[in-house]
Scaffold this motif. Sequence first.
Motif, PDB file in Angstrom:
ATOM      1  N   ASP A  76      -0.113   2.597   2.745  1.00  0.00           N
ATOM      2  CA  ASP A  76       0.376   1.486   3.086  1.00  0.00           C
ATOM      3  C   ASP A  76       1.866   1.458   4.058  1.00  0.00           C
ATOM      4  OD1 ASP A  76       1.486  -1.211   3.542  1.00  0.00           O
ATOM      5  OD2 ASP A  76       1.361  -1.914   0.862  1.00  0.00           O
ATOM      6  N   ASN A 101      -5.470  -3.653  -0.994  1.00  0.00           N
ATOM      7  CA  ASN A 101      -5.562  -3.912  -2.140  1.00  0.00           C
ATOM      8  C   ASN A 101      -6.785  -3.887  -2.614  1.00  0.00           C
ATOM      9  OD1 ASN A 101      -2.251  -2.929  -3.130  1.00  0.00           O
ATOM     10  ND2 ASN A 101      -1.748  -4.778  -2.566  1.00  0.00           N
ATOM     11  N   PHE A 126      -3.424   7.404  -2.571  1.00  0.00           N
ATOM     12  CA  PHE A 126      -2.198   6.432  -2.225  1.00  0.00           C
ATOM     13  C   PHE A 126      -1.206   6.905  -1.646  1.00  0.00           C
ATOM     14  CE2 PHE A 126      -4.464   2.689  -5.100  1.00  0.00           C
ATOM     15  CZ  PHE A 126      -3.652   2.185  -3.828  1.00  0.00           C
ATOM     16  N   ALA A 171       7.917   3.508  -0.444  1.00  0.00           N
ATOM     17  CA  ALA A 171       9.020   3.275  -1.227  1.00  0.00           C
ATOM     18  C   ALA A 171       8.901   4.734  -1.611  1.00  0.00           C
ATOM     19  CB  ALA A 171       8.901   2.315  -2.030  1.00  0.00           C
ATOM     20  N   PHE A 190       2.742   5.425  -0.786  1.00  0.00           N
ATOM     21  CA  PHE A 190       3.412   3.663  -0.632  1.00  0.00           C
ATOM     22  C   PHE A 190       4.622   4.470   0.948  1.00  0.00           C
ATOM     23  CE2 PHE A 190       1.637   4.913  -4.541  1.00  0.00           C
ATOM     24  CZ  PHE A 190       0.935   3.538  -4.977  1.00  0.00           C
ATOM     25  N   SER A 249      -1.910  -5.579   3.778  1.00  0.00           N
ATOM     26  CA  SER A 249      -1.304  -5.042   2.725  1.00  0.00           C
ATOM     27  C   SER A 249      -2.257  -5.628   1.632  1.00  0.00           C
ATOM     28  CB  SER A 249      -0.268  -5.114   2.348  1.00  0.00           C
ATOM     29  OG  SER A 249       0.810  -4.173   2.678  1.00  0.00           O
ATOM     30  N   HIS A 251       7.416   6.339  -4.576  1.00  0.00           N
ATOM     31  CA  HIS A 251       7.385   6.194  -5.546  1.00  0.00           C
ATOM     32  C   HIS A 251       7.227   7.228  -6.126  1.00  0.00           C
ATOM     33  CE1 HIS A 251       7.780   1.625  -5.416  1.00  0.00           C
ATOM     34  NE2 HIS A 251       6.570   0.640  -4.949  1.00  0.00           N
TER      35      HIS A 251
END
Lengths: 838, 219
Positions: free
Chosen positions: B163, B46, B84, B88, B86, B42, B90
Motif C-alpha cells: 500500500d 484491505n 504486507f 510507513a 506499508f 486501499s 511499520h
Amino acid sequence: MSAALAATLLRGSLSGNRWRSLLAAACIALGVALAGAVHTLHASALDEIDQAARVLAGAADWQVEGPRNGFDDAAYAAVASLPAVAVASPVLELDAPLASGEGTVRVLGIDPFRAARLQPGFLAGEGARGGEGATVRLDAGAAWLTPAAAARLSARPGGTLRLRGPLGEVRLAVAGLLPALDTGGPLVVMDIAAAQLAFGRVGVIHRIDLRLAPSVPREAALRAIAARLPPGVTLRRPGDEALRTAGLTRAYRVNLTALALMALFTGGFLVFSTLALQAARRRREFALLRALGLTAGGVRAFLAMEGALLGVAGALAGTALGLAASRAMLERFGYDLGAGFFAGSGRVFAPDAAALALIGGLGVATAVAAALAVTRPLSRLDVAQALKDRQVDLPAAPGGWAAPLALAAAATAAAWLPPAGEIPVGGYLSIGLALAAAVLAVAPASRALLERVPARDRPLGTLALAQVRSLPGHLAAMVSGIVVSVALTAAMAIMVHSFRLSLDGWLAGVLEADLFARASPRGDAVVFTPAVQQGLAAVPGVARVDPIRFERLTPEGAAGPLTVIARPVTPALLRGFQAQPAEVPPRAGDAVNAWVSEAAVDLLGWKAGDEVTLPLAGRRARLHVAGTFRDYSRTWGAVLLDLADYRRITGDALANDIAVHLAPGVDAAAVAAAVGRVVAGVPGAELHDASFIHARALRIFDRTFAATYALEAAAILIALAGVTSSFAALAWSRRREFGVLRHLGLTRGEVIRLLALEGGAAGLLGAGLGLAAGAAVSVVLVHVVNRQSFHWGMAIHWPAAALSVLAAAVVALCALGASAAGRAAVAREAVHAVKDDA
Amino acid sequence: MLAVRGLAKSWPGGDALFAQVDLAVAAGELVAILGESGAGKSTLLNIVAGLDRADAGTVEVGDTRVSALDEDGLARWRRRHVGFVFQAFHLLPYLSVAENAGLPLLLNGVPAAERRERVQAALASVGLAGRGDRRPASLSGGEMQRVAVARAVVHRPALVLADEPTGNLDETNAAATLEALRAAVKREGAAGVLVTHSPVAAAAADRVLRLAGRRLAPA
C-alpha cells in the motif's frame, strides 16, 4: 515560555489525561493526608496536655515532681518552709478506677486554700454550683468535678461518685463544679488528706506546685529547693509535661509520619509514570515546539509546572482530607493513635498550620521532583528524528550498574549512622538510598536477567520478551513504580512478621507462670497488699506466687523516665526475658544486681558490668548491671530488680501484679477458681491465665498494625492502578504496532495475550527487584529504624508464603491490567491503526 | 492465484465507493492499481487481505475463499499466506532488523535454525546482508522499507500486498524498493498487488489498472 502557551499546553495535557492526572494527584493527596492527620492528632493531644498542665498549675512557676508512686510528703514541709518559696501547694494525683468498671478518672488531692492561691479556679467561683461552699470543700467525703468530668461520669452536684480504692469502694458526694478548670479535662478534685486516706497513700504526695518569692534570685532559690529534695524528686517547669510527652511519642509519631511519607514517595512515582507517559505520547509535539523555537528549558519548565499543578491539587485535597480524617478520628477514638500513649478527652482540635504547610509543600516538591526526573530523557530528544519517526516512546535510560551499586553502598553506610535524638535519620536515609538504588537497577538488572532467558519458538513469548528486554521509557517508569511499592510493602510485611514472631516468642518466655493477677487493670489507685499476697500463696495447689511491683522514676541526669520492675528473679525468668547473660551472678559487694532493658542501654548508655545509681524511695540505691533484657512493653528504659532487694531498699511491700505458679498435677481449673476468689476480694482486680494474656497481647499487636496493613494495601493498590493505567496508555500508544501484528496474522486474542505476557513479565521483573529491595529495606527497618526508634531488638523472620502471594498477585494483576488495556486498544480496526497519525 | 469477482463497497453513508470490481492476478505477477486519493484503492486492498468486508462479491486466493472466513480464520490465513508492505514501514522498534524480517516465520512456528537461514536470504535479496543485528532506528527510510519487503516475502506467501510503499521515499530509494518488491514477487511466485497514486511506481508492475469512477479498468 509564555503564560498563554503554558496555559494552553497544560489545559490540553491535563484534560487529555484526566484519569491518570486524577490518580497521580490522589496518590500525593493520600500521602499528604496521612502525614497531616498523624501530625494534627498528635499536635491536638499535646495541646490538650499543655492546656491542662497550665490551667492546673495556674500561677505556679515551678513544680516539684517525683516517681509515679509518689514521694514522702515530708519534702513538702521542707520546701514550703523556705523563704525563697512564696506559695507551695502539695498535690496527690492518681487515676482511680470507677466502681462501675467503666474506665478511670483522674483524682487530684489538694489543699484547697493553698491551691487557690496559685489557681483561684480551685475555689468555687460564681460559676460553681455547689450547695454549701467552703464547709463542704473541707469535707473528707466531698468531691468537686470539672464540667468535663461531670459530663463523662454523668454526675451532678448533690449526687454520689463511686470510685475504687485499695481498701474498697470510695464514695464521694459531688459538692459542685469547677468551671474555671474545664480545660484541665475530666478531673475529680478533693481534699488531699481525704484522698491519701481513701486511696491508701497516707504520707505520700506526687507533686508540689510552687511560686517563688519575687525578692529572691531565681537561681539561688532553685538551688535551695533542690537541696531539700530527696533523690528522684526534681524541679521542672509546668509546661514540661507536653514536651516530655512529645519526647515519649516522638519515635512512634515519626514512624507513622515516615509511613505516610512512603505513601507520598509511591505517589511521586505515579506522578513520574503519568508525566513520563504523557511526555512520551507527546514526544513529536515537544519536538515540534522545539522546532518552532521553544527551548529545552521551556519544555522542562512546562513539565515542572504540570507536576507542580498535580502536586498542589494533591496537597490541597490531602490537607483537607487529613484535617477531616483527624477530626473524625478525634471524635471517635480520642488522641490514641493505636499505641496507648494518650488518654486525653479529645476535645482539643489544634491543627499546626506551619507543619501542615510543610507536609503539603513536601507533596508538591515530590510531584515537581518526579516531573523533573521525566525531563531528563527529554533533554536527549533528537528533534529531527522525533519529527520524522513514528516511534512513541521516551529514549530508554542507558543505565549501567555503577550508579545503583554506588547508591547501595551509600545506603549500607547510612545504616551505621547514629540516631539524631531518637530519630533514626541514618535508617531513613538508608531506606531512601536503597529504594533509589533499586529503581536505578531496573534497567541493568532487566538486561542482565532477560538476556539469560533462552529464545524459544513461541511467537507471543518472543515478542513480549523482546519488548520488555528493550525496556522502553514507559515500561521502565512502570517497573520502577512496581519496584518501589512492592519493596515498601514487602519490607513492612517482613518487619511486622519478624516483630510478631519475636513478640510471640518473648510472650511465651515472659508469661512463665500459670496465672497472672493485676490489681488495677486501669489506673494506679489499687494495689495488692501483703495480706492479699499471702492469701494467694496459701491457696491449696499454688506452688509459688511472685509479687511484681512497678515504679516509674527519672534517674538523675536522664531526659526520660525509667520503669523499675521488681519481682523474684530466677534463671527461668531471665531466659523468658531473653536476658544476656541469662544467669543470676553472685552479689558484687554492696551493689544490688539489676538487669537493664535494651532501651536503657540505648538511652542511658548503661551496659553489663556498670555500676549505676537509682533514686529509690528517696534514697540513692547502688546497682550492679548484671545484664540486659528484652522489653517489648515499653519504648523507654526499664530496670529489672529482684523483689527482695527492692523491698529491702524501699520498704514497699505492695504489688501491682502477682504471677501465680501452680503445683504440678493439681486440678488447674479448681485452683484457678480458688485463686480467683481471693483476687475478687480486691475491688476491680483481674485474674487471667497466661494463654489469655498472650492472645490478648497479639490481638492488640494486630490491631495496632492494622493501620499499617491498610496503608500497605493502599500503596499496592495505587501502584497497581498506576500500572494498569500506564498499560492502558501504553497499549493505546502502541495501537499501530498492534495493527501491524494483526496485518501479519495475529488475532485480537493473541494481541491481548501478548500484552498480558508483557504485563506479567514487567510485573515479574518489578516484583523480583521489589522483593530484593524490600528484603534490604526490612533489614534496615528491623535492625536500625526499630532499634533506634523503639529500642527493641528482634530477629528477622521471612514470611515466605505472604511474599509469594504478594509477588504472584502483582504479576497476575499486572497481566490482567495489561490485557484489559489491550482489549481497549485492539478494539480499533487494524486498518485504521496502521494509518493513525497520532 | 488471486481472483476477485463482483466486489462492491459503499461508504458508511451509503454512497458507493466501488462496484462490480473484478481482478485476477497470476502467481509471479505484480499488478499495480493506480488511483487518486479517496478512490478506494486501499479499501480494495484491505478487502483482499480480509481486513475489511465487502458489501458484495468474493475474494479467492488459491483454493481459499477469503470472504467466507471468520475473523480468527482470516488472521490465521493472513499469517500463512499474505505479506504486507506499508507506506510507513511499520517495523517494530524493539526488534532487530533480522527479528523484524523473520516475524512472519516466528508467527508460523518455523524452527529457529531454518528461520535464521531464510531471514539471511531474504535480507540479502533486498541488499541488506549483514545488517540483521541492527535496530530499525539506525536505518534510513529506504533501508527500512526494504526490510519491510523482506518481511513481506520471507514466509513465501501466496499474496503480497503493498500500500503506497514508496510514499515516504525519495526517487532513488523508491526505485530500489520497487525493484526489491518486484524481484521478490517473481522469486517467490506470489501474486503481487501494489496500490499507488504514483504512475512512476506503477510502472514497475507487470500490469497497471486504474480505480476511478467506482470501476477498476486497465490504465
